[in-house]
Design a protein around this motif. Structure first.
Motif, PDB file in Angstrom:
ATOM      1  N   ASP A  28     -59.213  34.754 -30.149  1.00  0.00           N
ATOM      2  CA  ASP A  28     -60.346  35.437 -30.749  1.00  0.00           C
ATOM      3  C   ASP A  28     -59.868  36.395 -31.838  1.00  0.00           C
ATOM      4  O   ASP A  28     -58.787  37.017 -31.741  1.00  0.00           O
ATOM      5  N   VAL A  29     -60.664  36.539 -32.893  1.00  0.00           N
ATOM      6  CA  VAL A  29     -60.380  37.475 -33.978  1.00  0.00           C
ATOM      7  C   VAL A  29     -60.719  38.882 -33.516  1.00  0.00           C
ATOM      8  O   VAL A  29     -61.776  39.104 -32.905  1.00  0.00           O
ATOM      9  N   THR A  30     -59.843  39.837 -33.776  1.00  0.00           N
ATOM     10  CA  THR A  30     -60.113  41.229 -33.386  1.00  0.00           C
ATOM     11  C   THR A  30     -60.011  42.127 -34.619  1.00  0.00           C
ATOM     12  O   THR A  30     -59.343  41.808 -35.621  1.00  0.00           O
ATOM     13  N   GLY A  31     -60.670  43.255 -34.566  1.00  0.00           N
ATOM     14  CA  GLY A  31     -60.631  44.222 -35.659  1.00  0.00           C
ATOM     15  C   GLY A  31     -61.322  45.503 -35.243  1.00  0.00           C
ATOM     16  O   GLY A  31     -61.736  45.667 -34.087  1.00  0.00           O
ATOM     17  N   THR A  32     -61.425  46.441 -36.189  1.00  0.00           N
ATOM     18  CA  THR A  32     -62.076  47.718 -35.899  1.00  0.00           C
ATOM     19  C   THR A  32     -63.166  47.979 -36.926  1.00  0.00           C
ATOM     20  O   THR A  32     -63.159  47.414 -38.034  1.00  0.00           O
ATOM     21  N   ILE A  33     -64.097  48.809 -36.552  1.00  0.00           N
ATOM     22  CA  ILE A  33     -65.198  49.215 -37.418  1.00  0.00           C
ATOM     23  C   ILE A  33     -65.550  50.648 -37.068  1.00  0.00           C
ATOM     24  O   ILE A  33     -65.332  51.084 -35.931  1.00  0.00           O
ATOM     25  N   SER A  34     -66.067  51.406 -38.038  1.00  0.00           N
ATOM     26  CA  SER A  34     -66.408  52.818 -37.788  1.00  0.00           C
ATOM     27  C   SER A  34     -67.884  53.035 -38.034  1.00  0.00           C
ATOM     28  O   SER A  34     -68.458  52.504 -39.011  1.00  0.00           O
ATOM     29  N   PRO A  35     -68.551  53.824 -37.138  1.00  0.00           N
ATOM     30  CA  PRO A  35     -69.950  54.189 -37.400  1.00  0.00           C
ATOM     31  C   PRO A  35     -70.074  54.862 -38.767  1.00  0.00           C
ATOM     32  O   PRO A  35     -69.306  55.785 -39.092  1.00  0.00           O
ATOM     33  N   ASP A  36     -71.012  54.397 -39.596  1.00  0.00           N
ATOM     34  CA  ASP A  36     -71.245  54.899 -40.947  1.00  0.00           C
ATOM     35  C   ASP A  36     -70.070  54.615 -41.876  1.00  0.00           C
ATOM     36  O   ASP A  36     -69.984  55.171 -42.986  1.00  0.00           O
ATOM     37  N   GLY A  37     -69.134  53.748 -41.453  1.00  0.00           N
ATOM     38  CA  GLY A  37     -68.022  53.386 -42.319  1.00  0.00           C
ATOM     39  C   GLY A  37     -68.329  52.145 -43.128  1.00  0.00           C
ATOM     40  O   GLY A  37     -69.478  51.680 -43.215  1.00  0.00           O
ATOM     41  N   SER A  38     -67.321  51.589 -43.703  1.00  0.00           N
ATOM     42  CA  SER A  38     -67.484  50.390 -44.519  1.00  0.00           C
ATOM     43  C   SER A  38     -67.783  49.180 -43.647  1.00  0.00           C
ATOM     44  O   SER A  38     -67.334  49.103 -42.494  1.00  0.00           O
ATOM     45  N   PRO A  39     -68.538  48.212 -44.196  1.00  0.00           N
ATOM     46  CA  PRO A  39     -68.768  46.982 -43.437  1.00  0.00           C
ATOM     47  C   PRO A  39     -67.439  46.269 -43.159  1.00  0.00           C
ATOM     48  O   PRO A  39     -66.480  46.401 -43.924  1.00  0.00           O
TER      49      PRO A  39
END
Length: 517
Positions: free
Chosen positions: A469-480
């Motif tokens: 599976d592909v994994t990554g991170t994201i931040s609330p109100d951050g960049s898509p």
């Protein structure tokens, strides 16, 4: 000697005093045999009740105990017994609770004053209603195998009924019980048994309720047989009895892979048998269509080997028909299919016996597709591939023509090298998929395609080697963040840091670059 006898007598008197039963206080009532009910009550702890009545030798009595308000137990708050005029027990102590109770028929052995003894358990007090029935002789009717139906009725709780008939050794009979008004239970308000001419039991008591019942038997000797009808508890009422003279079972032959055969039974209790010649190792399956008296009736179908032992145990076939999946014949010889209509059902069954070829077998590689086809009901398809421990595999089933259901005509399974199931699903004409599954060991895996019931047809299988599976991170109100999935059945996981009480929302846009290849 006299000087030693007085202490012995004194000791006996002391023992007698010490063993007086608790609850020696008793209130007394009288009741008339066959007369109106009597309500009895206690008001003090350890108080018992005596209900006396005058009885004549040979009279038959029963006792109903209702409106019981002793304690809270539905079954066991009070014990009730009946004593003869000489104080010995006629009916042993029986537990009675708030659900009430019933003392079944007893014949009075002598004339005199009898006593119903009511013993509340523990420290409870309360009341109950006692009804003493004068039970007439059992109702007796005569019937004849193959003759007109007869009705039997009981009018008093404790009264039974008997239906007698002449029988011959080896004769087969069946009994249909209808129009049952005895009690309120749909299944168990009466017990019905069949007694041999010597009075011993041929058919053990079976439960019958207002829905009616059915029994069948082969008579061992010539003589007069008796159906014994025993209403349970205080139930009374009637039923209609239809006694059939059952002819020999219907016999026919059938050929694996040949034309269907229809068998018809005409009398309740009659079965049908279809025999066929089979060879050791041969694979057969059986399709059954039935048409019986009513759509609610069923038939049980079984199959026996040439030595008479069971190959297929009795299987219920409903009015919609049924299917017995492929069986490998263990012996060469004559096999028998038995069709046993249940209850009083009669009618026909159409049997189609298939000579099932070997399962369709092929291989597949990751990233390719194969089409499998089954041509005979009971035939499966097996597709094998080589897998490595830790590898993730997914299987897609498409272009399905097996059966008519869109969702449930085929079972697909992924089998490990040892033959056990790793994953499975049911699908139909709409297709389906076994999602990405990690292979536990290296070896040869099998995709099993098992058409359900008597379905046949084809399906296309595609095997995928699914990357992690592909994994990554994201931040609330951050960049898509963009997640790119390179293979079917690959998933993506995005993590983010959050704070308790924080409210978040997520906007997603899916862009398919390719599908379902």
């Amino acid at each position: 000697m006299p000087s030693r006898s007085r202490p012995t007598l004194l000791a006996l008197l002391v023992i007698a005093v010490l063993t007086l039963p608790a609850g020696s206080v008793a209130s007394s009532y009288t009741i008339v045999l066959g007369g109106p009910p009597v309500t009895v009550a206690t008001t003090a702890v350890d108080e018992n009740i005596n209900v006396t009545f005058s009885g004549t030798a040979g009279k038959r009595i029963s006792v109903k105990l209702s409106s019981v308000k002793f304690g809270t137990s539905a079954c066991c708050s009070t014990k009730v017994s009946v004593f003869k005029p000489d104080g010995t027990v006629l009916i042993a102590a029986t537990s009675v609770g708030t659900s009430g109770g019933f003392l079944d028929t007893k014949t009075l052995p002598v004339s005199g004053n009898y006593r119903i003894f009511i013993d509340p358990q523990g420290s409870i007090t309360g009341s109950m209603t006692v009804t003493l029935y004068d039970v007439p002789g059992d109702a007796v009717v005569a019937t004849t195998p193959g003759g007109a139906p007869v009705s039997v009725s009981t009018t008093t709780p404790g009264q039974n009924a008997k239906a007698t008939f002449p029988g011959s050794a080896g004769q087969r009979v069946s009994l249909k019980m209808t129009n049952v008004t005895i009690g309120t239970s749909t299944t168990a308000s009466t017990k019905v048994s069949l007694l041999k001419p010597d009075g011993t039991t041929l058919v053990a008591p079976m439960n019958v309720g207002t829905r009616g019942g059915f029994l069948e038997a082969t008579l061992p000797t010539a003589g007069t047989y008796t159906f014994f009808i025993d209403p349970q508890s205080s139930a009374t009422g009637s039923m209609t009895l239809t006694l059939y003279d059952v002819p020999a079972d219907v016999l026919t032959t059938i050929t694996p892979g040949g034309a269907p055969v229809t068998v018809t039974t005409t009398v309740p209790g009659q079965n049908a048998k279809a025999t066929f010649t089979g060879t050791a190792g041969q694979r057969v399956s059986l399709k059954v269509a039935i048409s019986l008296n009513t759509s609610a009736d069923t038939a049980k179908v079984s199959m026996t080997k040439p030595d008479g032992t069971t190959l297929v145990s009795a299987t219920s076939i409903p009015s919609t028909g049924g299917f017995i999946d492929v069986k490998v014949l263990p012996l060469t010889g004559t096999y028998t299919i038995l069709v046993d209509p249940q209850s009083a059902a009669t009618g026909s069954a159409t049997l189609t016996l298939y000579d099932v070829p070997a399962d369709f077998v092929t291989t597949i590689s990751f990233g390719t597709s194969v089409t499998v086809t089954t041509t005979t009901p009971g035939q499966n398809a097996k597709v094998t591939f080589t897998g490595t421990a830790g590898q993730r595999a997914a299987v897609r089933f498409s272009s399905v023509t097996i059966g008519t259901s869109t969702t449930g005509s085929v079972k697909g399974s992924l089998l490990k090298p040892d033959g056990t199931t790793l994953k499975s699903l049911t699908f139909g004409a709409s297709g389906g998929a076994i999602d990405a599954t990690q292979l536990p060991v290296s070896g040869t895996y099998t995709i099993l395609v098992d058409p359900q019931s008597f379905a046949t047809g084809s399906a296309t299988l595609t095997l995928y080697d699914v990357p992690p599976d592909v994994t990554g991170t994201i931040s609330p109100d951050g960049s898509p963040a963009t997640v790119t999935l390179a293979a079917p059945y690959q998933n993506g996981r995005m993590t983010f840091a959050g704070t308790a009480g924080q409210r978040v929302s997520l906007k997603m846009k899916f862009v398919a670059t390719s599908c379902c290849t």
